[in-house]
Write an enzyme that holds these catalytic residues in place. Sequence first.
Site, PDB file in Angstrom:
ATOM      1  N   ASP A  79       0.829  -1.213   0.000  1.00 25.08           N
ATOM      2  CA  ASP A  79       0.000   0.000   0.000  1.00 25.08           C
ATOM      3  C   ASP A  79       0.858   1.256   0.000  1.00 25.08           C
ATOM      4  OD1 ASP A  79       0.825  -0.753   2.630  1.00 25.08           O
ATOM      5  OD2 ASP A  79      -0.630   0.633   3.477  1.00 25.08           O
ATOM      6  N   GLU A 146       0.154  -1.299   5.640  1.00 22.53           N
ATOM      7  CA  GLU A 146       1.203  -0.798   6.523  1.00 22.53           C
ATOM      8  C   GLU A 146       0.965   0.662   6.879  1.00 22.53           C
ATOM      9  OE1 GLU A 146       5.225   1.064   7.413  1.00 22.53           O
ATOM     10  OE2 GLU A 146       3.707   1.561   5.913  1.00 22.53           O
TER      11      GLU A 146
END
Length: 488
Positions: A79, A146
Amino acid sequence: MNAHLEQLSPRPLWRHFRTLCNTPRPSGHEATLVAKLQAWADARGLAHDRDAAGNLRIRKPATPGHEAAPGLVLQGHLDMVAQANADHPHDFTRDPLETYVEDGWLHARHTTLGADNGLGVAAALAVLEADDLVHGPLEGLFTLEEESSMGGALNLAEDWLGGRLLLNLDSEDRGQVYIGCAGGADVVVDAQLPTAVLAEDESALLLSVTGLVGGHSGIDIHKGRGNANRLLVRVLRALEALDARLVDYQGGTLRNALPREAFATLALPAVEVEAARERLMALEIELRDELAGADDELQLALTAVGTRPAEALTRDASRLLIAALHAAPCGVERMSVDVPGVVETSNNLGVVSLTEGRFHLCALVRSLRDSATADIADRLRALFELIGARTRVENAYPGWTPDPESPLLARFCALHRARLGVDPEIKVIHAGLECGILGAKYPDMEMISFGPLIRGAHSPDERVEIASVEEFWGVLCSLIEDLARPAS
Protein backbone atom coordinates in the site's frame (compact mmCIF):
# COMPACT_ATOMS: atom_id res chain seq x y z
CA MET A 1 0.59 5.28 -18.58
CA ASN A 2 4.08 6.14 -17.25
CA ALA A 3 5.85 4.42 -20.17
CA HIS A 4 8.90 6.63 -19.61
CA LEU A 5 9.71 4.68 -16.43
CA GLU A 6 10.82 1.67 -18.48
CA GLN A 7 13.64 3.75 -19.98
CA LEU A 8 15.25 4.21 -16.58
CA SER A 9 17.93 1.92 -15.16
CA PRO A 10 17.72 -0.75 -13.85
CA ARG A 11 14.93 -1.54 -16.29
CA PRO A 12 13.44 -4.61 -14.55
CA LEU A 13 12.94 -2.65 -11.31
CA TRP A 14 11.41 0.37 -13.03
CA ARG A 15 9.14 -1.84 -15.14
CA HIS A 16 7.64 -3.24 -11.95
CA PHE A 17 7.40 0.22 -10.44
CA ARG A 18 5.43 1.30 -13.50
CA THR A 19 2.92 -1.47 -12.73
CA LEU A 20 2.59 -0.16 -9.20
CA CYS A 21 2.11 3.44 -10.36
CA ASN A 22 -0.58 2.32 -12.81
CA THR A 23 -2.42 0.25 -10.17
CA PRO A 24 -4.30 2.20 -7.48
CA ARG A 25 -3.22 0.87 -4.07
CA PRO A 26 -4.09 3.04 -1.09
CA SER A 27 -4.28 1.19 2.22
CA GLY A 28 -7.21 -1.21 2.21
CA HIS A 29 -7.37 -1.29 -1.60
CA GLU A 30 -4.48 -3.60 -2.50
CA ALA A 31 -6.62 -6.44 -3.97
CA THR A 32 -6.14 -5.48 -7.63
CA LEU A 33 -2.39 -5.28 -7.21
CA VAL A 34 -2.27 -8.60 -5.38
CA ALA A 35 -4.16 -10.25 -8.24
CA LYS A 36 -1.70 -8.81 -10.76
CA LEU A 37 1.27 -10.09 -8.78
CA GLN A 38 -0.25 -13.54 -8.46
CA ALA A 39 -0.81 -13.69 -12.22
CA TRP A 40 2.75 -12.48 -12.78
CA ALA A 41 4.09 -15.20 -10.45
CA ASP A 42 2.06 -17.85 -12.28
CA ALA A 43 3.48 -16.70 -15.61
CA ARG A 44 7.02 -16.97 -14.19
CA GLY A 45 6.38 -20.39 -12.62
CA LEU A 46 6.90 -19.02 -9.11
CA ALA A 47 5.00 -20.52 -6.18
CA HIS A 48 2.85 -18.12 -4.20
CA ASP A 49 0.42 -18.21 -1.30
CA ARG A 50 -1.35 -15.90 1.13
CA ASP A 51 -1.90 -16.02 4.86
CA ALA A 52 -5.22 -15.41 6.60
CA ALA A 53 -4.51 -11.67 6.76
CA GLY A 54 -4.06 -11.51 2.97
CA ASN A 55 -0.30 -10.95 2.96
CA LEU A 56 1.29 -12.34 -0.20
CA ARG A 57 4.37 -14.57 -0.36
CA ILE A 58 6.15 -15.44 -3.62
CA ARG A 59 8.89 -18.09 -3.47
CA LYS A 60 11.82 -18.92 -5.70
CA PRO A 61 14.10 -21.95 -5.25
CA ALA A 62 17.81 -21.45 -4.75
CA THR A 63 20.20 -21.33 -7.65
CA PRO A 64 21.42 -24.94 -8.15
CA GLY A 65 24.32 -25.59 -5.81
CA HIS A 66 23.20 -22.96 -3.29
CA GLU A 67 20.33 -24.80 -1.65
CA ALA A 68 22.16 -24.85 1.70
CA ALA A 69 22.41 -21.06 1.88
CA PRO A 70 20.22 -19.44 4.55
CA GLY A 71 16.73 -18.61 3.33
CA LEU A 72 16.32 -14.91 2.54
CA VAL A 73 13.10 -12.89 2.81
CA LEU A 74 12.74 -9.71 0.76
CA GLN A 75 10.03 -7.65 2.44
CA GLY A 76 7.98 -4.59 1.56
CA HIS A 77 4.41 -3.32 1.84
CA LEU A 78 2.05 -3.00 -1.11
CA ASP A 79 0.00 0.00 0.00
CA MET A 80 0.88 3.67 -0.31
CA VAL A 81 -0.07 6.91 1.38
CA ALA A 82 -2.85 8.68 -0.54
CA GLN A 83 -2.23 12.43 -0.42
CA ALA A 84 -3.04 14.99 -3.12
CA ASN A 85 -2.94 18.76 -3.23
CA ALA A 86 -6.32 20.26 -2.31
CA ASP A 87 -6.80 21.76 -5.78
CA HIS A 88 -6.04 18.50 -7.58
CA PRO A 89 -8.90 15.98 -7.85
CA HIS A 90 -7.46 12.48 -7.69
CA ASP A 91 -9.27 9.26 -6.81
CA PHE A 92 -6.59 7.02 -5.32
CA THR A 93 -8.90 4.00 -5.60
CA ARG A 94 -9.31 4.41 -9.37
CA ASP A 95 -6.76 6.78 -10.91
CA PRO A 96 -3.18 5.86 -11.84
CA LEU A 97 -0.37 8.14 -10.75
CA GLU A 98 1.18 10.51 -13.27
CA THR A 99 4.96 10.54 -12.89
CA TYR A 100 7.64 12.80 -14.34
CA VAL A 101 11.40 13.32 -14.09
CA GLU A 102 12.93 16.63 -13.06
CA ASP A 103 16.59 17.33 -12.26
CA GLY A 104 17.39 13.67 -11.62
CA TRP A 105 14.40 13.05 -9.37
CA LEU A 106 11.16 11.18 -10.07
CA HIS A 107 7.95 12.90 -8.91
CA ALA A 108 4.21 12.37 -9.20
CA ARG A 109 2.09 15.25 -10.45
CA HIS A 110 0.25 16.80 -7.46
CA THR A 111 0.10 13.51 -5.50
CA THR A 112 2.22 11.20 -3.45
CA LEU A 113 4.51 9.04 -5.59
CA GLY A 114 4.27 5.73 -3.74
CA ALA A 115 8.03 5.26 -3.82
CA ASP A 116 7.35 4.43 -0.17
CA ASN A 117 7.26 1.41 -0.45
CA GLY A 118 6.71 0.81 -4.16
CA LEU A 119 10.40 0.87 -5.00
CA GLY A 120 11.18 -1.77 -2.39
CA VAL A 121 8.39 -3.96 -3.75
CA ALA A 122 9.58 -3.39 -7.32
CA ALA A 123 13.13 -4.33 -6.35
CA ALA A 124 11.97 -7.57 -4.71
CA LEU A 125 9.94 -8.50 -7.80
CA ALA A 126 12.90 -7.75 -10.07
CA VAL A 127 15.09 -10.03 -7.94
CA LEU A 128 12.50 -12.81 -8.08
CA GLU A 129 12.43 -12.69 -11.88
CA ALA A 130 16.19 -12.33 -12.44
CA ASP A 131 17.76 -15.33 -14.20
CA ASP A 132 21.35 -14.14 -13.87
CA LEU A 133 21.47 -13.69 -10.10
CA VAL A 134 23.03 -16.31 -7.83
CA HIS A 135 20.97 -16.72 -4.67
CA GLY A 136 19.85 -19.05 -1.91
CA PRO A 137 16.16 -19.84 -1.26
CA LEU A 138 14.15 -16.62 -1.75
CA GLU A 139 10.80 -15.45 -0.41
CA GLY A 140 9.16 -12.17 -1.36
CA LEU A 141 6.89 -11.05 1.48
CA PHE A 142 4.42 -8.33 0.52
CA THR A 143 2.34 -7.02 3.40
CA LEU A 144 -0.92 -5.05 3.44
CA GLU A 145 -2.15 -1.86 5.10
CA GLU A 146 1.20 -0.80 6.52
CA GLU A 147 0.45 2.89 6.12
CA SER A 148 -2.96 2.82 7.77
CA SER A 149 -2.57 0.36 10.64
CA MET A 150 0.39 -2.02 10.20
CA GLY A 151 -2.45 -4.53 9.88
CA GLY A 152 -0.69 -6.89 7.50
CA ALA A 153 2.39 -7.28 9.69
CA LEU A 154 0.40 -7.34 12.95
CA ASN A 155 -1.69 -10.23 11.64
CA LEU A 156 1.07 -12.03 9.76
CA ALA A 157 0.91 -15.80 10.12
CA GLU A 158 3.49 -17.31 12.44
CA ASP A 159 5.50 -20.38 11.37
CA TRP A 160 4.81 -19.40 7.74
CA LEU A 161 8.08 -17.90 6.54
CA GLY A 162 11.00 -20.22 5.96
CA GLY A 163 13.88 -17.74 5.74
CA ARG A 164 16.06 -16.81 8.68
CA LEU A 165 17.41 -13.56 7.16
CA LEU A 166 15.19 -10.63 6.18
CA LEU A 167 15.89 -7.53 4.12
CA ASN A 168 13.29 -4.84 4.72
CA LEU A 169 13.40 -2.56 1.66
CA ASP A 170 11.43 0.31 3.19
CA SER A 171 14.13 2.79 4.21
CA GLU A 172 14.57 6.18 2.57
CA ASP A 173 18.19 7.28 2.92
CA ARG A 174 21.06 6.50 0.59
CA GLY A 175 24.19 5.16 2.26
CA GLN A 176 22.41 4.18 5.46
CA VAL A 177 21.30 0.91 7.00
CA TYR A 178 18.69 0.73 9.72
CA ILE A 179 18.87 -1.71 12.63
CA GLY A 180 16.13 -0.35 14.90
CA CYS A 181 12.92 1.66 14.81
CA ALA A 182 10.23 3.17 16.99
CA GLY A 183 7.07 1.39 18.01
CA GLY A 184 3.77 3.17 18.17
CA ALA A 185 0.02 3.22 18.63
CA ASP A 186 -3.02 5.08 17.37
CA VAL A 187 -4.99 7.03 19.95
CA VAL A 188 -8.58 7.55 18.84
CA VAL A 189 -10.84 10.04 20.60
CA ASP A 190 -14.60 10.48 20.05
CA ALA A 191 -17.20 12.67 21.71
CA GLN A 192 -20.68 14.01 21.12
CA LEU A 193 -20.63 17.65 22.16
CA PRO A 194 -23.61 19.94 22.80
CA THR A 195 -24.68 22.47 20.15
CA ALA A 196 -26.89 25.55 20.10
CA VAL A 197 -28.57 27.49 17.28
CA LEU A 198 -26.78 30.44 15.72
CA ALA A 199 -27.98 33.80 16.96
CA GLU A 200 -29.27 36.35 14.48
CA ASP A 201 -26.25 38.56 15.09
CA GLU A 202 -23.71 35.75 14.42
CA SER A 203 -21.94 35.36 11.08
CA ALA A 204 -20.58 32.07 9.73
CA LEU A 205 -17.01 32.17 8.44
CA LEU A 206 -14.53 29.59 7.15
CA LEU A 207 -11.10 29.70 8.76
CA SER A 208 -8.31 27.91 6.89
CA VAL A 209 -4.67 27.03 7.39
CA THR A 210 -2.96 26.04 4.11
CA GLY A 211 0.40 26.07 2.36
CA LEU A 212 2.35 23.84 4.75
CA VAL A 213 4.95 21.33 3.58
CA GLY A 214 3.61 18.35 5.54
CA GLY A 215 5.61 15.13 5.49
CA HIS A 216 6.14 11.88 7.37
CA SER A 217 5.04 12.02 10.99
CA GLY A 218 8.07 9.99 12.07
CA ILE A 219 10.94 10.92 9.78
CA ASP A 220 10.05 14.63 9.58
CA ILE A 221 8.60 15.23 13.06
CA HIS A 222 11.78 16.94 14.32
CA LYS A 223 12.27 19.32 11.38
CA GLY A 224 10.26 22.20 12.78
CA ARG A 225 7.51 22.03 10.17
CA GLY A 226 4.05 23.25 10.97
CA ASN A 227 1.21 20.91 11.93
CA ALA A 228 -1.97 22.41 10.46
CA ASN A 229 -4.10 21.10 13.32
CA ARG A 230 -1.80 22.56 15.94
CA LEU A 231 -1.72 25.92 14.14
CA LEU A 232 -5.46 26.11 13.49
CA VAL A 233 -6.22 25.39 17.13
CA ARG A 234 -3.79 28.13 18.10
CA VAL A 235 -5.66 30.57 15.88
CA LEU A 236 -9.00 29.43 17.29
CA ARG A 237 -7.67 29.99 20.76
CA ALA A 238 -6.75 33.55 19.83
CA LEU A 239 -10.23 34.23 18.40
CA GLU A 240 -12.05 33.02 21.53
CA ALA A 241 -11.80 36.53 22.98
CA LEU A 242 -14.13 37.59 20.16
CA ASP A 243 -16.75 35.00 21.24
CA ALA A 244 -16.11 32.68 18.28
CA ARG A 245 -17.81 29.26 18.42
CA LEU A 246 -16.86 26.16 16.45
CA VAL A 247 -19.38 24.88 13.90
CA ASP A 248 -17.26 22.20 12.24
CA TYR A 249 -13.63 21.26 11.71
CA GLN A 250 -11.60 19.17 9.28
CA GLY A 251 -7.83 18.89 9.59
CA GLY A 252 -5.47 16.28 8.18
CA THR A 253 -6.31 13.07 6.34
CA LEU A 254 -3.85 10.49 7.69
CA ARG A 255 -2.60 9.88 11.20
CA ASN A 256 0.94 9.21 9.95
CA ALA A 257 1.26 12.35 7.81
CA LEU A 258 1.95 15.83 9.18
CA PRO A 259 -1.28 17.72 8.38
CA ARG A 260 -0.72 20.28 5.63
CA GLU A 261 -4.17 21.86 5.74
CA ALA A 262 -6.96 22.38 8.26
CA PHE A 263 -10.34 24.14 8.04
CA ALA A 264 -12.92 25.24 10.60
CA THR A 265 -16.27 26.95 10.28
CA LEU A 266 -16.89 29.55 12.99
CA ALA A 267 -19.92 31.33 14.32
CA LEU A 268 -18.76 34.85 15.16
CA PRO A 269 -20.66 37.97 16.26
CA ALA A 270 -21.04 40.11 13.15
CA VAL A 271 -19.57 43.12 14.93
CA GLU A 272 -16.34 41.17 15.54
CA VAL A 273 -15.67 40.03 11.96
CA GLU A 274 -13.31 42.87 11.09
CA ALA A 275 -11.48 42.49 14.38
CA ALA A 276 -11.07 38.77 13.59
CA ARG A 277 -9.58 39.59 10.18
CA GLU A 278 -7.13 42.01 11.74
CA ARG A 279 -6.11 39.48 14.37
CA LEU A 280 -5.66 36.86 11.67
CA MET A 281 -3.30 39.09 9.68
CA ALA A 282 -1.17 39.64 12.78
CA LEU A 283 -1.16 35.94 13.58
CA GLU A 284 -0.07 35.02 10.06
CA ILE A 285 2.94 37.32 10.37
CA GLU A 286 3.75 35.89 13.80
CA LEU A 287 3.46 32.25 12.73
CA ARG A 288 5.37 32.78 9.49
CA ASP A 289 8.20 34.26 11.52
CA GLU A 290 8.19 31.24 13.87
CA LEU A 291 8.21 28.77 10.96
CA ALA A 292 10.75 30.62 8.81
CA GLY A 293 13.19 28.27 7.12
CA ALA A 294 11.08 25.19 7.83
CA ASP A 295 7.63 26.08 6.47
CA ASP A 296 7.67 29.36 4.56
CA GLU A 297 4.34 29.26 2.70
CA LEU A 298 1.82 29.29 5.55
CA GLN A 299 -1.45 31.03 4.69
CA LEU A 300 -4.32 31.93 7.02
CA ALA A 301 -7.67 32.97 5.55
CA LEU A 302 -11.12 33.90 6.83
CA THR A 303 -13.91 33.82 4.23
CA ALA A 304 -17.70 33.84 4.18
CA VAL A 305 -19.46 30.47 3.87
CA GLY A 306 -22.02 29.77 1.18
CA THR A 307 -24.71 28.20 3.34
CA ARG A 308 -25.39 29.48 6.83
CA PRO A 309 -25.22 26.58 9.34
CA ALA A 310 -28.07 26.11 11.76
CA GLU A 311 -26.02 25.30 14.88
CA ALA A 312 -22.56 25.56 16.43
CA LEU A 313 -21.05 24.12 19.59
CA THR A 314 -22.20 25.84 22.73
CA ARG A 315 -19.72 28.44 23.93
CA ASP A 316 -18.58 26.24 26.83
CA ALA A 317 -18.20 23.13 24.65
CA SER A 318 -16.26 25.10 22.04
CA ARG A 319 -13.88 26.51 24.64
CA LEU A 320 -13.33 23.13 26.29
CA LEU A 321 -12.61 21.37 23.00
CA ILE A 322 -10.20 24.03 21.80
CA ALA A 323 -8.47 24.03 25.19
CA ALA A 324 -8.05 20.25 25.13
CA LEU A 325 -6.63 20.29 21.60
CA HIS A 326 -4.35 23.19 22.52
CA ALA A 327 -3.00 21.28 25.54
CA ALA A 328 -2.57 17.95 23.73
CA PRO A 329 1.03 16.80 23.20
CA CYS A 330 2.10 17.35 19.60
CA GLY A 331 5.51 17.01 17.99
CA VAL A 332 8.73 15.86 19.62
CA GLU A 333 8.26 14.88 23.25
CA ARG A 334 11.78 13.66 23.99
CA MET A 335 15.06 13.04 22.18
CA SER A 336 16.90 9.78 22.78
CA VAL A 337 19.84 9.71 25.17
CA ASP A 338 20.90 6.22 24.06
CA VAL A 339 20.84 7.08 20.33
CA PRO A 340 21.97 10.73 20.00
CA GLY A 341 20.23 12.77 17.33
CA VAL A 342 17.22 10.43 17.15
CA VAL A 343 13.75 11.31 18.41
CA GLU A 344 12.73 8.99 21.21
CA THR A 345 9.05 9.91 21.66
CA SER A 346 6.61 12.01 19.63
CA ASN A 347 2.92 12.50 18.93
CA ASN A 348 1.22 13.61 15.73
CA LEU A 349 -2.25 15.18 15.87
CA GLY A 350 -2.96 13.66 12.50
CA VAL A 351 -6.72 13.75 11.86
CA VAL A 352 -9.21 16.03 13.60
CA SER A 353 -12.87 16.42 12.64
CA LEU A 354 -16.05 17.93 14.01
CA THR A 355 -19.44 17.48 12.32
CA GLU A 356 -22.80 18.32 13.93
CA GLY A 357 -21.23 18.10 17.37
CA ARG A 358 -19.47 14.77 16.70
CA PHE A 359 -15.78 15.19 17.51
CA HIS A 360 -13.10 12.75 16.29
CA LEU A 361 -9.34 12.70 16.71
CA CYS A 362 -6.78 10.15 15.54
CA ALA A 363 -3.26 10.73 16.82
CA LEU A 364 -0.18 8.57 16.21
CA VAL A 365 2.22 8.16 19.13
CA ARG A 366 5.71 6.84 18.39
CA SER A 367 8.55 5.92 20.72
CA LEU A 368 11.68 3.82 20.96
CA ARG A 369 10.31 2.84 24.37
CA ASP A 370 6.97 1.02 24.53
CA SER A 371 6.44 2.42 28.05
CA ALA A 372 6.64 5.99 26.69
CA THR A 373 4.12 5.17 23.96
CA ALA A 374 1.74 3.91 26.64
CA ASP A 375 2.33 7.02 28.76
CA ILE A 376 1.51 9.51 25.97
CA ALA A 377 -1.59 7.49 25.11
CA ASP A 378 -2.66 7.62 28.76
CA ARG A 379 -2.04 11.38 28.93
CA LEU A 380 -4.27 11.88 25.89
CA ARG A 381 -6.94 9.71 27.51
CA ALA A 382 -6.75 11.67 30.76
CA LEU A 383 -6.93 14.99 28.92
CA PHE A 384 -9.90 14.22 26.72
CA GLU A 385 -11.81 12.50 29.50
CA LEU A 386 -12.04 15.98 31.03
CA ILE A 387 -14.41 16.97 28.20
CA GLY A 388 -16.36 13.70 28.37
CA ALA A 389 -14.71 12.04 25.38
CA ARG A 390 -14.17 8.31 24.88
CA THR A 391 -10.59 7.28 24.13
CA ARG A 392 -9.20 4.00 22.84
CA VAL A 393 -5.77 2.78 21.76
CA GLU A 394 -5.56 0.83 18.50
CA ASN A 395 -2.98 -0.82 16.23
CA ALA A 396 -0.21 -0.81 18.82
CA TYR A 397 3.03 -2.28 17.50
CA PRO A 398 6.41 -2.90 19.15
CA GLY A 399 9.67 -1.19 18.38
CA TRP A 400 12.62 -2.96 16.76
CA THR A 401 15.48 -3.41 19.22
CA PRO A 402 18.88 -2.76 17.57
CA ASP A 403 21.40 -5.60 17.29
CA PRO A 404 24.73 -3.96 16.35
CA GLU A 405 26.48 -7.36 16.55
CA SER A 406 24.30 -8.97 13.86
CA PRO A 407 26.34 -11.06 11.37
CA LEU A 408 23.93 -9.93 8.62
CA LEU A 409 24.74 -6.31 9.41
CA ALA A 410 28.47 -7.06 9.34
CA ARG A 411 28.20 -8.65 5.88
CA PHE A 412 26.15 -5.72 4.59
CA CYS A 413 28.69 -3.21 5.88
CA ALA A 414 31.63 -5.10 4.39
CA LEU A 415 29.90 -5.37 1.02
CA HIS A 416 28.87 -1.69 1.07
CA ARG A 417 32.48 -0.70 1.81
CA ALA A 418 33.85 -2.91 -0.94
CA ARG A 419 31.31 -1.80 -3.53
CA LEU A 420 31.01 1.92 -2.80
CA GLY A 421 34.25 2.68 -0.97
CA VAL A 422 32.55 3.98 2.18
CA ASP A 423 31.02 2.50 5.28
CA PRO A 424 27.25 2.85 5.55
CA GLU A 425 25.82 4.87 8.39
CA ILE A 426 24.18 2.54 10.91
CA LYS A 427 20.95 4.15 12.05
CA VAL A 428 17.88 3.83 14.22
CA ILE A 429 14.78 5.49 12.77
CA HIS A 430 11.87 7.26 14.45
CA ALA A 431 9.32 5.62 12.18
CA GLY A 432 7.31 2.44 12.18
CA LEU A 433 9.17 -0.06 10.07
CA GLU A 434 7.51 -3.46 10.10
CA CYS A 435 10.69 -5.09 11.41
CA GLY A 436 9.70 -4.74 15.06
CA ILE A 437 6.44 -6.59 14.44
CA LEU A 438 8.07 -9.23 12.24
CA GLY A 439 10.82 -9.72 14.80
CA ALA A 440 8.27 -10.35 17.54
CA LYS A 441 6.67 -13.07 15.41
CA TYR A 442 9.98 -14.53 14.20
CA PRO A 443 12.43 -13.85 17.06
CA ASP A 444 15.26 -15.88 15.52
CA MET A 445 15.22 -13.92 12.25
CA GLU A 446 18.06 -11.47 11.58
CA MET A 447 17.06 -8.34 9.68
CA ILE A 448 18.27 -5.01 8.36
CA SER A 449 16.54 -2.25 6.40
CA PHE A 450 17.88 -0.12 3.54
CA GLY A 451 16.64 1.59 0.41
CA PRO A 452 17.10 4.44 -2.09
CA LEU A 453 16.94 8.16 -1.34
CA ILE A 454 13.31 9.29 -0.95
CA ARG A 455 12.26 12.75 0.20
CA GLY A 456 8.85 14.19 1.06
CA ALA A 457 7.27 10.82 1.85
CA HIS A 458 3.59 10.97 2.84
CA SER A 459 3.11 14.28 0.99
CA PRO A 460 2.60 15.39 -2.63
CA ASP A 461 6.23 16.52 -2.55
CA GLU A 462 7.37 12.87 -2.41
CA ARG A 463 10.24 12.19 -4.82
CA VAL A 464 13.06 9.69 -5.31
CA GLU A 465 16.58 10.31 -6.57
CA ILE A 466 16.91 8.16 -9.68
CA ALA A 467 20.66 7.59 -9.31
CA SER A 468 20.15 6.28 -5.79
CA VAL A 469 17.76 3.61 -7.10
CA GLU A 470 20.48 2.18 -9.35
CA GLU A 471 22.94 2.25 -6.44
CA PHE A 472 20.38 0.56 -4.16
CA TRP A 473 19.75 -2.13 -6.79
CA GLY A 474 23.47 -2.83 -7.16
CA VAL A 475 23.97 -3.18 -3.40
CA LEU A 476 20.87 -5.39 -3.08
CA CYS A 477 21.94 -7.79 -5.83
CA SER A 478 25.50 -7.98 -4.54
CA LEU A 479 24.28 -8.69 -1.01
CA ILE A 480 21.95 -11.46 -2.23
CA GLU A 481 24.83 -13.11 -4.10
CA ASP A 482 27.14 -12.69 -1.11
CA LEU A 483 24.60 -14.30 1.23
CA ALA A 484 24.33 -17.27 -1.13
CA ARG A 485 27.96 -18.13 -0.30
CA PRO A 486 29.29 -19.41 3.02
CA ALA A 487 30.45 -16.66 5.38
CA SER A 488 34.20 -16.17 5.23
